[in-house]
Write a protein that holds these residues in place. Sequence first.
Motif, PDB file in Angstrom:
ATOM      1  N   SER A  31     -15.073   5.108  -6.568  1.00  0.00           N
ATOM      2  CA  SER A  31     -13.832   4.485  -6.138  1.00  0.00           C
ATOM      3  C   SER A  31     -12.930   4.175  -7.334  1.00  0.00           C
ATOM      4  O   SER A  31     -11.722   4.158  -7.214  1.00  0.00           O
ATOM      5  CB  SER A  31     -14.116   3.227  -5.335  1.00  0.00           C
ATOM      6  OG  SER A  31     -14.722   2.276  -6.170  1.00  0.00           O
ATOM      7  N   PHE A  83      -4.772   6.389   6.329  1.00  0.00           N
ATOM      8  CA  PHE A  83      -4.002   5.192   5.975  1.00  0.00           C
ATOM      9  C   PHE A  83      -3.050   4.860   7.103  1.00  0.00           C
ATOM     10  O   PHE A  83      -2.852   5.665   8.021  1.00  0.00           O
ATOM     11  CB  PHE A  83      -3.242   5.412   4.672  1.00  0.00           C
ATOM     12  CG  PHE A  83      -2.665   6.789   4.529  1.00  0.00           C
ATOM     13  CD1 PHE A  83      -1.563   7.177   5.275  1.00  0.00           C
ATOM     14  CD2 PHE A  83      -3.249   7.717   3.675  1.00  0.00           C
ATOM     15  CE1 PHE A  83      -1.039   8.454   5.152  1.00  0.00           C
ATOM     16  CE2 PHE A  83      -2.727   9.004   3.558  1.00  0.00           C
ATOM     17  CZ  PHE A  83      -1.623   9.365   4.292  1.00  0.00           C
ATOM     18  N   ASN A 141       5.347   0.128  -7.517  1.00  0.00           N
ATOM     19  CA  ASN A 141       5.713  -1.246  -7.205  1.00  0.00           C
ATOM     20  C   ASN A 141       7.202  -1.431  -7.502  1.00  0.00           C
ATOM     21  O   ASN A 141       7.602  -1.366  -8.660  1.00  0.00           O
ATOM     22  CB  ASN A 141       4.873  -2.193  -8.067  1.00  0.00           C
ATOM     23  CG  ASN A 141       5.235  -3.640  -7.842  1.00  0.00           C
ATOM     24  OD1 ASN A 141       6.154  -3.961  -7.071  1.00  0.00           O
ATOM     25  ND2 ASN A 141       4.523  -4.529  -8.501  1.00  0.00           N
ATOM     26  N   ASP A 143       3.611   2.820  -0.044  1.00  0.00           N
ATOM     27  CA  ASP A 143       2.250   2.306  -0.247  1.00  0.00           C
ATOM     28  C   ASP A 143       2.354   0.808  -0.548  1.00  0.00           C
ATOM     29  O   ASP A 143       2.150   0.373  -1.683  1.00  0.00           O
ATOM     30  CB  ASP A 143       1.574   3.065  -1.401  1.00  0.00           C
ATOM     31  CG  ASP A 143       0.087   2.726  -1.542  1.00  0.00           C
ATOM     32  OD1 ASP A 143      -0.414   1.935  -0.726  1.00  0.00           O
ATOM     33  OD2 ASP A 143      -0.553   3.260  -2.473  1.00  0.00           O
ATOM     34  N   GLU A 144       2.636   0.064   0.496  1.00  0.00           N
ATOM     35  CA  GLU A 144       2.872  -1.368   0.320  1.00  0.00           C
ATOM     36  C   GLU A 144       1.605  -2.056  -0.190  1.00  0.00           C
ATOM     37  O   GLU A 144       0.518  -1.855   0.324  1.00  0.00           O
ATOM     38  CB  GLU A 144       3.303  -1.988   1.656  1.00  0.00           C
ATOM     39  CG  GLU A 144       3.859  -3.378   1.475  1.00  0.00           C
ATOM     40  CD  GLU A 144       4.794  -3.773   2.623  1.00  0.00           C
ATOM     41  OE1 GLU A 144       4.735  -3.142   3.691  1.00  0.00           O
ATOM     42  OE2 GLU A 144       5.561  -4.727   2.422  1.00  0.00           O
ATOM     43  N   GLY A 145       1.757  -2.858  -1.245  1.00  0.00           N
ATOM     44  CA  GLY A 145       0.595  -3.511  -1.849  1.00  0.00           C
ATOM     45  C   GLY A 145      -0.201  -2.563  -2.719  1.00  0.00           C
ATOM     46  O   GLY A 145      -1.211  -2.937  -3.312  1.00  0.00           O
ATOM     47  N   GLN A 146       0.226  -1.311  -2.782  1.00  0.00           N
ATOM     48  CA  GLN A 146      -0.382  -0.287  -3.658  1.00  0.00           C
ATOM     49  C   GLN A 146      -1.892  -0.175  -3.474  1.00  0.00           C
ATOM     50  O   GLN A 146      -2.662  -0.226  -4.433  1.00  0.00           O
ATOM     51  CB  GLN A 146      -0.031  -0.603  -5.109  1.00  0.00           C
ATOM     52  CG  GLN A 146       1.479  -0.673  -5.313  1.00  0.00           C
ATOM     53  CD  GLN A 146       1.833  -0.860  -6.753  1.00  0.00           C
ATOM     54  OE1 GLN A 146       1.697  -1.955  -7.271  1.00  0.00           O
ATOM     55  NE2 GLN A 146       2.266   0.197  -7.413  1.00  0.00           N
ATOM     56  N   LYS A 147      -2.278  -0.005  -2.211  1.00  0.00           N
ATOM     57  CA  LYS A 147      -3.711   0.034  -1.897  1.00  0.00           C
ATOM     58  C   LYS A 147      -4.263   1.446  -1.731  1.00  0.00           C
ATOM     59  O   LYS A 147      -5.461   1.676  -1.868  1.00  0.00           O
ATOM     60  CB  LYS A 147      -3.956  -0.761  -0.615  1.00  0.00           C
ATOM     61  CG  LYS A 147      -3.601  -2.241  -0.777  1.00  0.00           C
ATOM     62  CD  LYS A 147      -4.303  -3.100   0.258  1.00  0.00           C
ATOM     63  CE  LYS A 147      -4.149  -4.571  -0.063  1.00  0.00           C
ATOM     64  NZ  LYS A 147      -2.757  -5.055   0.090  1.00  0.00           N
ATOM     65  N   ILE A 148      -3.395   2.397  -1.412  1.00  0.00           N
ATOM     66  CA  ILE A 148      -3.892   3.739  -1.099  1.00  0.00           C
ATOM     67  C   ILE A 148      -4.032   4.620  -2.350  1.00  0.00           C
ATOM     68  O   ILE A 148      -5.034   5.294  -2.541  1.00  0.00           O
ATOM     69  CB  ILE A 148      -2.972   4.428  -0.051  1.00  0.00           C
ATOM     70  CG1 ILE A 148      -3.003   3.623   1.257  1.00  0.00           C
ATOM     71  CG2 ILE A 148      -3.393   5.875   0.197  1.00  0.00           C
ATOM     72  CD1 ILE A 148      -4.384   3.437   1.876  1.00  0.00           C
ATOM     73  N   GLN A 192      -7.311   4.574  -4.303  1.00  0.00           N
ATOM     74  CA  GLN A 192      -8.455   5.200  -3.615  1.00  0.00           C
ATOM     75  C   GLN A 192      -8.443   6.704  -3.833  1.00  0.00           C
ATOM     76  O   GLN A 192      -9.479   7.334  -4.007  1.00  0.00           O
ATOM     77  CB  GLN A 192      -8.404   4.898  -2.117  1.00  0.00           C
ATOM     78  CG  GLN A 192      -8.568   3.417  -1.804  1.00  0.00           C
ATOM     79  CD  GLN A 192      -8.650   3.179  -0.306  1.00  0.00           C
ATOM     80  OE1 GLN A 192      -9.489   3.750   0.380  1.00  0.00           O
ATOM     81  NE2 GLN A 192      -7.764   2.342   0.201  1.00  0.00           N
TER      82      GLN A 192
END
Lengths: 177, 203
Positions: free
Chosen positions: B24, B37, B98, B126-131, B134
């Motif tokens: 990860s 997503f 961001n 990619d709100e919050g930069q979560k994808i 990964q």
Amino acid sequence: MILNFYKFIVLLVTLLLTMLVSAQKVVSKPLLTYEKEGIKLNSYNYSGIEHLFHQKNDTTYVVNFWATWCLPCVEELPHFEKLNQKYKDGKFKMILVSLDFPKMAESRVIPFIKRKDLKAEVVLLNDPDANSWIEKVNKDWSGAIPATIIFRNEKRKFFEKAFTETELENEIKSLLN
Amino acid sequence: MKKLKLALLLFVAVVAASFTLVTSEKGYEIGSIATDFTLKNIDNQIVSLRDMKDAKGYIVIFTCNHCPYAVAYEDRIIALDKKYKKLGYPVIAINPNNPEKQKEDSFEKMQVRAKEKGFTFPYLFDEGQKIYPQYGATKTPHVYILEKTNKGNVVKYIGAIDDNHADESAVKEKYVENAVNALLNNKEVSVKTTKAIGCSIKV
């Protein structure tokens, strides 16, 4: 006779070594030289700068990949410039490799060098087939900028990140004699 | 004996967990199963890969407004979508930056740019930069080609769109097209990973 033969071999080896050493020092011919406001900027393809990464001597080299449009690059450049001023009189060499598009050489890169009063050597790398050379610079490089390689002889460190002044100086110091 | 089995099981679990952790951190490799997503598109609709029922796979491209390399590829990304959406491989663009660090990459500016250029594909935020972490994307543009299988969406190609960002007419290798063509013909993708210069993702 045998003595002469040995002399000949020694001479031959010396000659070959001299040739090798001088070949390493040859500065390759630029693709183009841009000139504006009294500032010259040479552009190269990768093979034109590749020798930089294979220097075998006592000098510590800092090679930074940047571009005028890259915000984190522009933010860290003053640290590079400052440390270049501090260490340049020793066995130290800094090269700032701009990845700006060649059409921006005169409109953006040279004015930027002038505005920021960059004294470290700047070259423009014009080699669009990046897949052919990124891993030659360093196998860990994904291709994102800013990226910096600091090395002396076999000791080599690669960074795909932006530096603070302290971080950069510590890395430089770790390689200086 | 039971205790031994339990200990062994625990050991396996710990080893597996540590491997998962490593993967990860580094993102996907060829053969990884890519996560789906749920991200907001420029039209305020929520988009997931699973919604595209007819797709055979996806051309997922991490890209953005501000990066000159991304801008240089905009027309080629539109052309890819036009060519391959009808063949079952739509483009899904994701902006991983961001906007607090890069103002030009705000959701509102994404809407403006998509309209200006006439994007034919979803342009997701990619709100919050979560994808992007990964996937292991490090820059824009950064392409992941996924093949839909009964095991999930398998990563088949990671890298650049082609071998010349500066001049489309000088392109010798169309990496993404070659990979999708191979997948459409049930052939092995010959060039699975490539590298290109790009703008670092702004966190």
